[in-house]
Design a protein around this motif. Sequence first.
Motif, PDB file in Angstrom:
ATOM      1  N   ASP A 128     -17.769   1.400 -79.151  1.00  0.00           N
ATOM      2  CA  ASP A 128     -19.139   1.340 -78.645  1.00  0.00           C
ATOM      3  C   ASP A 128     -20.113   2.121 -79.513  1.00  0.00           C
ATOM      4  O   ASP A 128     -21.328   2.062 -79.299  1.00  0.00           O
ATOM      5  CB  ASP A 128     -19.200   1.883 -77.214  1.00  0.00           C
ATOM      6  CG  ASP A 128     -18.533   0.956 -76.221  1.00  0.00           C
ATOM      7  OD1 ASP A 128     -18.458  -0.254 -76.514  1.00  0.00           O
ATOM      8  OD2 ASP A 128     -18.081   1.424 -75.164  1.00  0.00           O
ATOM      9  N   GLU A 134     -12.560   4.075 -77.705  1.00  0.00           N
ATOM     10  CA  GLU A 134     -13.853   4.518 -77.165  1.00  0.00           C
ATOM     11  C   GLU A 134     -14.931   4.568 -78.238  1.00  0.00           C
ATOM     12  O   GLU A 134     -16.130   4.538 -77.924  1.00  0.00           O
ATOM     13  CB  GLU A 134     -13.715   5.892 -76.499  1.00  0.00           C
ATOM     14  CG  GLU A 134     -13.357   7.041 -77.435  1.00  0.00           C
ATOM     15  CD  GLU A 134     -11.864   7.185 -77.713  1.00  0.00           C
ATOM     16  OE1 GLU A 134     -11.477   8.201 -78.310  1.00  0.00           O
ATOM     17  OE2 GLU A 134     -11.096   6.274 -77.333  1.00  0.00           O
ATOM     18  N   TRP A 135     -14.537   4.591 -79.504  1.00  0.00           N
ATOM     19  CA  TRP A 135     -15.515   4.624 -80.603  1.00  0.00           C
ATOM     20  C   TRP A 135     -16.045   3.247 -80.949  1.00  0.00           C
ATOM     21  O   TRP A 135     -16.988   3.127 -81.739  1.00  0.00           O
ATOM     22  CB  TRP A 135     -14.901   5.286 -81.832  1.00  0.00           C
ATOM     23  CG  TRP A 135     -14.943   6.780 -81.772  1.00  0.00           C
ATOM     24  CD1 TRP A 135     -14.149   7.596 -81.019  1.00  0.00           C
ATOM     25  CD2 TRP A 135     -15.838   7.636 -82.480  1.00  0.00           C
ATOM     26  NE1 TRP A 135     -14.495   8.916 -81.224  1.00  0.00           N
ATOM     27  CE2 TRP A 135     -15.519   8.965 -82.112  1.00  0.00           C
ATOM     28  CE3 TRP A 135     -16.863   7.424 -83.402  1.00  0.00           C
ATOM     29  CZ2 TRP A 135     -16.219  10.073 -82.623  1.00  0.00           C
ATOM     30  CZ3 TRP A 135     -17.550   8.518 -83.918  1.00  0.00           C
ATOM     31  CH2 TRP A 135     -17.219   9.823 -83.530  1.00  0.00           C
ATOM     32  N   HIS A 163      -9.586  -4.255 -75.399  1.00  0.00           N
ATOM     33  CA  HIS A 163     -10.483  -3.308 -74.735  1.00  0.00           C
ATOM     34  C   HIS A 163     -11.833  -3.927 -74.384  1.00  0.00           C
ATOM     35  O   HIS A 163     -12.612  -3.333 -73.668  1.00  0.00           O
ATOM     36  CB  HIS A 163     -10.705  -2.080 -75.619  1.00  0.00           C
ATOM     37  CG  HIS A 163      -9.440  -1.375 -75.969  1.00  0.00           C
ATOM     38  ND1 HIS A 163      -8.747  -0.607 -75.068  1.00  0.00           N
ATOM     39  CD2 HIS A 163      -8.732  -1.347 -77.117  1.00  0.00           C
ATOM     40  CE1 HIS A 163      -7.662  -0.120 -75.652  1.00  0.00           C
ATOM     41  NE2 HIS A 163      -7.642  -0.547 -76.893  1.00  0.00           N
ATOM     42  N   GLU A 205     -11.015   1.704 -84.478  1.00  0.00           N
ATOM     43  CA  GLU A 205     -10.146   1.783 -83.312  1.00  0.00           C
ATOM     44  C   GLU A 205      -8.836   2.496 -83.646  1.00  0.00           C
ATOM     45  O   GLU A 205      -8.326   3.302 -82.857  1.00  0.00           O
ATOM     46  CB  GLU A 205      -9.859   0.380 -82.779  1.00  0.00           C
ATOM     47  CG  GLU A 205      -9.042   0.363 -81.505  1.00  0.00           C
ATOM     48  CD  GLU A 205      -8.881  -1.040 -80.940  1.00  0.00           C
ATOM     49  OE1 GLU A 205      -8.631  -1.156 -79.725  1.00  0.00           O
ATOM     50  OE2 GLU A 205      -9.014  -2.011 -81.717  1.00  0.00           O
TER      51      GLU A 205
END
Length: 298
Positions: free
Chosen positions: A228, A225-226, A35, A219
């Motif tokens: 970040d 998305e977490w 990612h 993850e």
Amino acid sequence: MKKKLTVLLIEVQFDPHRILPEGNILHHLLSRSKHCREMRFLVYMRMSSEIFQSILNINSDLITKPATKMRQLIRSGERWATTPRFLTTDKMSRRTKQHYDYGQKNLCVLLDLDQVLADFEGHFITKFREKFPDDPFVQLDERKGFYIKDQYEKLDGNLGDKVRAVYIEKGFFLDLPEIKGAISAAREMAATDGVDVFICSSPLTEYQFCLPEKFEWVEKHLGPEWLDRIIIAKDKTVINGHILIDDRPRINGSCKSPTWKHIIFTAHHNRHIEGRQRLDNWTDGTWRDILEDFKKRI
């Protein structure tokens, strides 16, 4: 006369594989993650003109090689590194000023990872008994003090190294079970209007497995998305926020007056602490009341 503040806003986007050495932990993390193929930094500081000038004139010998390379790339204006923008607060539009005004920000909640979202203590006992079945161990109800190693050494002076061997082992942090209700609460919290949520975790000094596995755990349980939202910091006092939910009873560091209010997440080792605001669990909805109360204060 009040000094005019200068705002330094730097946005840098670069390919980490071209800058970071192979042994660098960030290089390792990004190489393993499908990612993240690039890194993007946004640096924002308010400072006096004197400090501003000193940053521009910083001695390159004091900067690590990756940072020096970044600086050169920024100045050269390569296509994947944008040039720094230097603004002054009096030149900002009203909307921009509001964006950088801390008073206008959402409620910022910092969540510790170990023993707040992930069950470190319960997992440790399971692994310790599997690895050293003939050695004495401390029941959860008997846990006292933040550091497990210290209590085990009081029980038996030879147990300290064995305790350490358990939690520095590969897979230990990745396999931590979720604390009941923590994941659903974190997701609901992040979806709440006016609330920003970050995971603020301190790594072990022996970071070889601990650090990457913290990213992998997030993850796995919360989604890519977490990633970040992760903040890794040995000193949490320097991190900005309104609330820090952490099981550690005392959080000290270089900043004597952190911006956040510490709320103790209840664990067996901190039950004896009195006179402090607490969050006992993620299942009874008390966390929602705490957030609403703090939203009224900012």
